[in-house]
Design a protein around this motif. Structure first.
Motif, PDB file in Angstrom:
ATOM      1  N   TRP A 319     -34.055 -69.656 -85.940  1.00 57.28           N
ATOM      2  CA  TRP A 319     -34.610 -68.424 -86.509  1.00 57.28           C
ATOM      3  C   TRP A 319     -33.924 -67.163 -85.995  1.00 57.28           C
ATOM      4  N   ALA A 320     -32.956 -67.316 -85.078  1.00 59.92           N
ATOM      5  CA  ALA A 320     -32.476 -66.159 -84.319  1.00 59.92           C
ATOM      6  C   ALA A 320     -32.046 -64.988 -85.213  1.00 59.92           C
ATOM      7  N   GLU A 321     -32.431 -63.809 -84.783  1.00 60.53           N
ATOM      8  CA  GLU A 321     -32.088 -62.567 -85.477  1.00 60.53           C
ATOM      9  C   GLU A 321     -31.416 -61.646 -84.464  1.00 60.53           C
ATOM     10  N   PRO A 322     -30.800 -60.564 -84.940  1.00 63.69           N
ATOM     11  CA  PRO A 322     -30.118 -59.670 -83.981  1.00 63.69           C
ATOM     12  C   PRO A 322     -31.034 -59.184 -82.852  1.00 63.69           C
ATOM     13  N   ARG A 323     -32.296 -58.862 -83.159  1.00 64.18           N
ATOM     14  CA  ARG A 323     -33.170 -58.296 -82.121  1.00 64.18           C
ATOM     15  C   ARG A 323     -33.435 -59.292 -80.985  1.00 64.18           C
ATOM     16  N   CYS A 324     -33.249 -60.602 -81.284  1.00 65.20           N
ATOM     17  CA  CYS A 324     -33.575 -61.625 -80.288  1.00 65.20           C
ATOM     18  C   CYS A 324     -32.674 -61.553 -79.063  1.00 65.20           C
ATOM     19  N   THR A 325     -31.463 -61.022 -79.207  1.00 68.10           N
ATOM     20  CA  THR A 325     -30.540 -61.010 -78.070  1.00 68.10           C
ATOM     21  C   THR A 325     -30.576 -59.675 -77.334  1.00 68.10           C
ATOM     22  N   GLN A 326     -31.493 -58.794 -77.738  1.00 66.76           N
ATOM     23  CA  GLN A 326     -31.497 -57.470 -77.127  1.00 66.76           C
ATOM     24  C   GLN A 326     -32.492 -57.303 -75.994  1.00 66.76           C
ATOM     25  N   CYS A 340     -41.957 -65.107 -78.850  1.00 63.93           N
ATOM     26  CA  CYS A 340     -40.976 -65.117 -79.933  1.00 63.93           C
ATOM     27  C   CYS A 340     -41.223 -63.919 -80.835  1.00 63.93           C
ATOM     28  N   PHE A 341     -40.166 -63.123 -81.055  1.00 63.95           N
ATOM     29  CA  PHE A 341     -40.301 -61.953 -81.919  1.00 63.95           C
ATOM     30  C   PHE A 341     -40.626 -62.357 -83.348  1.00 63.95           C
ATOM     31  N   VAL A 342     -39.967 -63.417 -83.800  1.00 63.22           N
ATOM     32  CA  VAL A 342     -40.108 -63.804 -85.203  1.00 63.22           C
ATOM     33  C   VAL A 342     -41.512 -64.352 -85.468  1.00 63.22           C
TER      34      VAL A 342
END
Lengths: 352, 332
Positions: A319-326, A340-342
């Motif tokens: 599900w990884a999105e850009p915000r996940c690595t920030q 989990c953000f998502v």
């Protein structure tokens, strides 16, 4: 904090009247961190770093409750247990037993608390002294705490052996004369000898064969009913953890990524790692196995010596999105907390 | 038949007496078939396969009797030189612990090329190209670079992939996988099992999967042998075995398992007692001291592993399914 929600009335052993305040937690772990510094390479090109074995773990354990901690090797579940007992010194965070802070105490000051928390280890071969008889092994903790006379202790050892299903006639035998399952019973009797309120079980059945494993699991659950013990049950086997635990925390790279009652976690996992983990467990039923959609994770568990600015699961996450690595996702959300953000995003179609 | 094993008996002379590790087992395997051998530690499942490959040290071990016909040759009497032409070439093996089964001093390239240079007589260059291709097939990223790494530079799951690449280098007819995923985490286990099945489909390799994990068996195997104290106690198709276990030991194993697909917290129903001491095997049925369905005949007579009902072989005098139904009726 959501992570600290008390066990529901049906799973708690003490009936709880409506409106009554939740009981005080027996054990409270707050933002626990255990970091191991390391240095490698030749001295002219030294590479220094930190292994974040446990990186901000918080949970509570209530009297009579079993909290399961699952995760793959290297996720920090055993280190968490050791840090609770101060066997490794926590880098940060607090541990409270009945409201008393016990982290950072020296061995002398820690001693009385060790009477309340005992531990059962994975390897029933390595955790018993081969030169001591079973009687001596089980009575040693009572000796350390000066409980009773020599005669009392002897009677108590016999009672404990009976309690864990060992024949008291074997009192003077040595550990090598016992099978793996029986040795694990000796370890359990030793842990019970000082009448603890909480037992940390670190993979207590993973070294045992299936038929023996079931015997030991039944024994642990019976003892809990009879003595009102609380367990922190650490294991990598998800079926075993689900069976024995009231609540379960899923760990990944030193953090709890999801925490819920056992039924809810297994019925409605929210974190993508929990979902992948559950789908990876083979079910002993060929018909169901064929129908199952298995979600196979790519890659390995990454090394805990790297620092992750965001979610440590992001590079394996479907599900990884850009915000996940920030930034790291907090453990929050409904109906039970997941990091989990998502999963926590009300606009996300992944949200369950 | 690709492999036919008949009445295999293996014993070990120890300080405590003669251990009958494998006590008269027979099975056969067709091309492309997957056979599971399940059992607990000490049941003799690994010894069976080591014996087939001529890997039992003698002494202290002794192959007392039996034949293992592989493509018309009896592996148990084959001269060493002939056996070496088959091992790693026509029959390959992967082991439980991928760390100890790779040589830590040699690069992956050196270890992977050895197989094809020996059995196929290839030059290093050709063998190396093939090694890289095999690594790519088992899913190792950047294979042409990683082939020069040493085993310690790989994780547990990756090492098991390397072992699989090595095992399949010569396109063997038979792959023996001895607890291939026991040392691995569940998510990695799922990857490796998927890989073995996918490669098996592509190559038509027959597989003997040795494991203690009934979940893995349900996931991978078609036919299953259940082993207890050196003997096969039940043989069946995987669906039949799990739906209607016919031997009390199989039933006991299934009842001992906490399962993800069942109600939580119910009491497990473990098998009573301990597995027998192999230097002192009980008379009659080996399982009778632990068996809840025991009748007078059990301690006196060894039940043969014969076909009793619906093409299934099991070694028990009692109709366990019938008995279990009666017990359920009486109790509830």
């Amino acid at each position: 904090m959501n992570a600290a929600s008390p066990p529901s009335a049906e799973v708690s052993h003490r009936p709880q009247a409506a409106g009554e305040r939740p009981p005080q937690p027996l054990l409270k772990v707050e933002n626990l961190k255990v970091h191991f510094p390391f240095a490698r390479g030749p001295i002219w090109n030294r590479h220094r770093g930190v292994v974040r074995a446990v990186d901000g773990v918080s949970f509570e354990v209530f009297p009579g409750e079993t909290l399961g901690l699952v995760g793959e090797s290297g996720c920090g579940k055993s280190t968490t247990a050791r840090a609770i007992l101060n066997l490794v010194h926590p880098t940060a965070g607090h541990v409270y037993l009945n409201g008393q802070r016990i982290d950072g105490l020296n061995d002398q000051a820690m001693l009385p608390y060790r009477r309340q928390i005992q531990m059962i280890f994975q390897d029933p071969f390595a955790s018993l002294n081969p030169r001591m008889t079973v009687g001596a092994i089980i009575s040693e903790p009572m000796k350390i705490f000066n409980l009773g006379t020599e005669h009392d202790r002897r009677l108590e050892v016999l009672r404990l052996m009976e309690l864990v299903g060992l024949n008291p006639r074997f009192l003077n035998r040595y550990p090598h004369e016992f099978s793996g399952g029986q040795r694990q019973r000796i370890g359990i009797a030793r842990a019970l000898a000082v009448q603890p309120k909480l037992i940390l079980c670190d993979e207590p059945v993973s070294a045992l064969d299936v038929s023996i494993q079931a015997q030991v699991i039944n024994l642990l659950m019976e003892l809990q009913q009879r003595l009102g013990l609380a367990y922190v049950f650490i294991a990598h086997d998800l079926s075993v953890v689900r069976h024995i635990s009231h609540r379960v925390g899923v760990m990944y790279l030193g953090r709890i990524v999801e925490l819920a009652t056992a039924d809810e976690l297994y019925a409605r996992p929210r974190h993508p790692y929990t979902q992948a983990l559950l789908s990876a467990v083979p079910i002993p039923d060929p018909a169901k196995e064929r129908k199952r959609q298995r979600q196979v994770l790519r890659g390995d568990v990454p090394s805990p010596d790297r620092e992750y600015p965001g979610c440590s699961f992001a590079d394996r996450c479907p599900w990884a999105e850009p915000r996940c690595t920030q930034s790291p996702p907090p453990l929050e959300g409904q109906p039970h907390p997941a990091a989990c953000f998502v999963a926590n995003d009300p606009r996300s179609p992944r949200r369950q | 038949m690709l492999l036919e094993v008949e009445d295999l008996r293996v014993s070990f002379q120890t300080d405590h007496g003669l251990v009958r590790a494998v006590d008269g087992i027979s099975f056969s395997l067709d091309r492309g078939e997957t056979l599971g051998i399940v059992g607990e530690s000490g049941s003799g499942k690994s010894v069976t396969n080591l014996a087939i490959l001529g890997l039992i040290p003698q002494p202290p071990g002794r192959i007392e009797s039996g034949r293992a016909n592989f493509r018309g040759q009896n592996l148990l009497t084959l001269p060493r030189r002939e056996l070496q032409k088959i091992r790693g070439n026509r029959i390959a093996m992967i082991f439980q612990d991928p760390m100890t089964s790779l040589n830590p001093f040699l690069t992956i390239a050196q270890q992977l090329t050895e197989v094809t240079m020996l059995h196929r007589g290839w030059k290093y260059k050709q063998a190396l190209d093939h090694a890289v291709e095999m690594l790519e097939r088992v899913g190792i990223p950047a294979a042409s670079r990683r082939v020069n790494d040493y085993p310690y530079q790989f994780s547990g799951g990756m090492r098991q992939r390397v072992m699989i690449a090595m095992a399949l280098s010569c396109q063997p007819d038979l792959l023996i996988a001895d607890e291939p995923t026991t040392a691995l985490d569940v998510t990695i286990q799922a990857q490796i099992l998927e890989l073995i099945q996918q490669l098996q489909k592509e190559e038509g390799t027959a597989v003997i999967l040795i494991t203690h994990d009934l979940g893995v068996v349900a996931n991978v195997c078609r036919r299953v042998n259940v082993m207890y104290a050196g003997r096969f106690v039940e043989e069946a198709d995987v669906d039949a075995l799990f739906a209607q276990p016919r031997h009390p030991y199989t039933l006991g194993l299934l009842n001992s398992l906490p399962r993800l697909d069942e109600q939580r917290g119910a009491r497990l129903d473990p098998i009573a007692g301990q597995p027998p001491d192999l230097t002192n095997i009980p008379p009659g049925c080996v399982f009778h001291p632990r068996c809840p369905f025991r009748i007078d005949r059990c301690p006196q007579e060894v039940p043969a592993l014969t076909e009793r009902i619906d093409h299934r072989r099991y070694a028990c005098f009692v109709d366990v399914q019938h008995q279990a139904r009666v017990a359920v009726k009486e109790n509830g």
